[in-house]
Write an enzyme that holds these catalytic residues in place. Structure first.
Site, short mmCIF file in Angstrom:
data_model
loop_
_atom_site.label_atom_id
_atom_site.label_comp_id
_atom_site.label_asym_id
_atom_site.label_seq_id
_atom_site.Cartn_x
_atom_site.Cartn_y
_atom_site.Cartn_z
N PHE A 58 18.45 38.33 -105.75
CA PHE A 58 19.19 39.46 -105.19
C PHE A 58 20.58 39.03 -104.72
CE2 PHE A 58 20.34 42.21 -101.56
CZ PHE A 58 20.32 43.44 -102.20
N GLU A 59 20.71 37.79 -104.27
CA GLU A 59 21.99 37.30 -103.74
C GLU A 59 22.95 36.84 -104.85
OE1 GLU A 59 18.99 36.53 -102.19
OE2 GLU A 59 19.46 37.86 -100.51
N THR A 87 3.99 45.01 -106.63
CA THR A 87 4.72 46.15 -106.06
C THR A 87 5.99 46.44 -106.87
OG1 THR A 87 6.12 44.77 -104.66
CG2 THR A 87 3.97 45.40 -103.76
N HIS A 89 8.95 45.83 -105.94
CA HIS A 89 10.00 44.88 -105.57
C HIS A 89 10.72 44.28 -106.78
CE1 HIS A 89 11.70 42.71 -102.24
NE2 HIS A 89 11.52 41.55 -102.83
N ARG A 128 10.04 30.11 -120.50
CA ARG A 128 11.49 30.31 -120.67
C ARG A 128 12.32 29.28 -119.91
NH1 ARG A 128 8.52 34.27 -121.80
NH2 ARG A 128 9.16 35.89 -123.26
N1 INI Z 1 13.81 36.62 -105.70
C1 INI Z 1 13.77 36.01 -106.92
O1 INI Z 1 14.72 35.33 -107.32
N2 INI Z 1 12.68 36.16 -107.72
C2 INI Z 1 11.61 36.92 -107.35
O2 INI Z 1 10.63 37.00 -108.14
C3 INI Z 1 11.65 37.55 -106.09
N3 INI Z 1 10.53 38.36 -105.65
O3 INI Z 1 9.66 38.66 -106.47
O4 INI Z 1 10.46 38.75 -104.52
C4 INI Z 1 12.78 37.36 -105.26
N4 INI Z 1 12.85 37.94 -104.05
C5 INI Z 1 13.80 37.54 -103.04
C6 INI Z 1 15.11 38.32 -103.13
O5 INI Z 1 15.82 37.94 -104.30
C7 INI Z 1 16.02 38.08 -101.92
O6 INI Z 1 16.36 36.73 -101.84
C8 INI Z 1 15.36 38.50 -100.60
O7 INI Z 1 14.96 39.85 -100.66
C9 INI Z 1 16.33 38.32 -99.41
O8 INI Z 1 17.50 39.09 -99.55
#
Ligand code: INI
Length: 165
Positions: A58-59, A87, A89, A128
């Site tokens: 996400f970052e 979920t 997410h 991958r």
């Molecule tokens: N971040 C990932 O890089 N891969 C994932 O599979 C993942 N899941 O499944 O939750 C994930 N979550 C964390 C997200 O990217 C953020 O770092 C977090 O929400 C804090 O902002």
């Protein structure tokens, strides 16, 4: 013959940023190894590579945007591993990551290689990250090199007859 514009994989002199997320690091670290291997094999010097770590995928877009805006890099390679859970997410984060990184690649004149794995299971992700399905980090670094070289060609001043004043 038409003039063809196509970037090579030559990395000599290119300044590269690699942004990698720590989440699912078991796979993401393999992607980072693959990306660094691709850059080294194509003559990018260690001194011209900077690696930025972020907590999760996400970052990634925010850091990729900040690096693109800083304008010191020819290309940015973006690496992470998203694995589907039970979920929503995964779907929400995946969509934002891909949209966010794509937006940067269109808003800035910098090459962006996308090496974020999206997988339904850990097994698919591992495939991958350097096994059955290759290494998506290696592939993303190659695409970033090719695009950086293509942009260089496109930016070259056109040769033509000199105009008399
Ligand atoms: N971040 C990932 O890089 N891969 C994932 O599979 C993942 N899941 O499944 O939750 C994930 N979550 C964390 C997200 O990217 C953020 O770092 C977090 O929400 C804090 O902002």
């Amino acid at each position: 013959m038409p003039k063809i514009y196509e970037g090579s994989y030559e990395g000599r002199g290119l300044k590269m940023a690699v942004v990698v997320s720590r989440f699912n690091s078991f796979v993401s670290e393999r992607l980072l190894e693959g990306a660094l291997d691709a850059l080294a094999r194509h003559n990018v010097r260690d001194a011209d590579i900077k690696v930025f770590r972020v907590p999760g995928s996400f970052e990634l877009p925010a850091v990729v945007r900040k690096l693109a805006a800083a304008a010191g890099f020819d290309a940015i390679v973006c690496l992470g591993t998203l694995i589907r859970g039970g979920t929503l997410h995964f779907d929400l984060i995946s969509a934002e990551v891909f949209k966010g990184v794509a937006a940067v690649s269109m808003d800035y004149p910098v090459a962006v290689g996308m090496g974020v794995v999206t997988a339904d299971s850990l097994e698919q992700a591992i495939e991958r990250g350097g096994s059955k399905m290759g290494n998506k980090g290696f592939d993303a670094a190659l695409s970033a090199l090719e695009m950086a070289n293509l942009y260089r060609q496109m930016d070259k001043p056109k040769k033509g007859p000199k105009r008399s004043r």
